[in-house]
Design an enzyme around this catalytic site. Sequence first.
Site, mmCIF file in Angstrom:
data_model
loop_
_atom_site.group_PDB
_atom_site.id
_atom_site.type_symbol
_atom_site.label_atom_id
_atom_site.label_comp_id
_atom_site.label_asym_id
_atom_site.label_seq_id
_atom_site.Cartn_x
_atom_site.Cartn_y
_atom_site.Cartn_z
ATOM 1 N N PRO A 113 6.645 -2.125 -14.796
ATOM 2 C CA PRO A 113 5.486 -2.973 -15.058
ATOM 3 C C PRO A 113 4.918 -3.159 -16.444
ATOM 4 C CG PRO A 113 4.760 -0.807 -14.465
ATOM 5 C CD PRO A 113 6.219 -0.762 -14.704
ATOM 6 N N GLU A 114 5.499 -3.801 -17.374
ATOM 7 C CA GLU A 114 4.733 -4.261 -18.535
ATOM 8 C C GLU A 114 4.760 -5.784 -18.487
ATOM 9 O OE1 GLU A 114 5.400 -2.294 -22.313
ATOM 10 O OE2 GLU A 114 6.127 -0.499 -21.327
ATOM 11 N N HIS B 4 6.921 3.326 1.502
ATOM 12 C CA HIS B 4 5.682 3.205 0.747
ATOM 13 C C HIS B 4 5.144 1.777 0.693
ATOM 14 C CE1 HIS B 4 5.928 7.372 -0.360
ATOM 15 N NE2 HIS B 4 7.139 7.206 -0.856
#
Length: 282
Positions: free
Chosen positions: A2-3, A97
């Site tokens: 995640p960037e 998850h």
Amino acid sequence: MPELPEVEVLVRHLAPLVKNRTVRRAIVRRPKIVLPSTQEQIVRKLRGAKFVGLMRRGKYLLFEMRGSKGQRFPLVGHLGMTGRMYLAPEKNPLPKHAAVVMELGGENFIFEDTRYFGRMTLDDSAIAALGPEPLGEAFTAEYFANALRGSSQAIKVKLLDQQVIAGVGNIYASEALFRAGISPRVAAGRLKAGQIARLRETIRETLQDAIDRGSTVPLNYSGERVRDGLFYFGSAPKAGDFYEERLQVYDREGKPCRTCKTSVKRIVQGARSTFYCPKCQR
DNA sequence: CACCATGTTCCTTG
DNA sequence: CCAAGGAACATGGT
């Protein structure tokens, strides 16, 4: 994953897949993920809602929704450290998850996040607090110089401040500083105008390059492990079978600098790892 | 078992 | 009040 570049690639991938689809039912399996919204609010608001558009802001995904009564509302997503979003056939078992699932009819939109640091919420207040988009027009050298002025904080740490620039994370902060030849330990306020202008450029180049190279994770989960661009530290599959070096310093402690062969160093700043070449980065 | 991990927020310290 | 530093969050990989 995640960037900014990873989120950008994900948004481009997802946008056409979700556009005009209707949420038949939303399931919140991990209530913490929707905070500060409640599970009940999310479920009620999303039932019958339609995806109108999808944009990225910093590391956030901004889904524009139209509710069952026609009202527009935002749905804000954030991947945290380990979040993933994708469509999967409804017959597939939900992953361990899965934090939020939206049933679209035939397919499920799945937000899974092993560490549960991510968000999927109706509250969009975080967006307003973000600094300018590094690839946008507002991120000028003048703005940047102003934002750094007077700060005694190390420049590497400053680059992670989302109120200064939206979307730079721990990997690309080290990478942009390497490209600019600037030490991560310099106080932000002590950079010269030329260095600031240069760093602005390398931030933009680093992020744009990463976007151009594609995703860091498999984006398509609906087929049999279709990998439309899987790579992460160090290498990336290209059109053929060749792998191309991707990162210059991040996660390369002890390895030779690709420019001068000096051993890459790892230091801790703000409780996070920074990698740099002590020779190339003054 | 020990340490590390792409992020953000909150608490403490100065 | 502000800036800066670090722990917490939760789970998994090495």
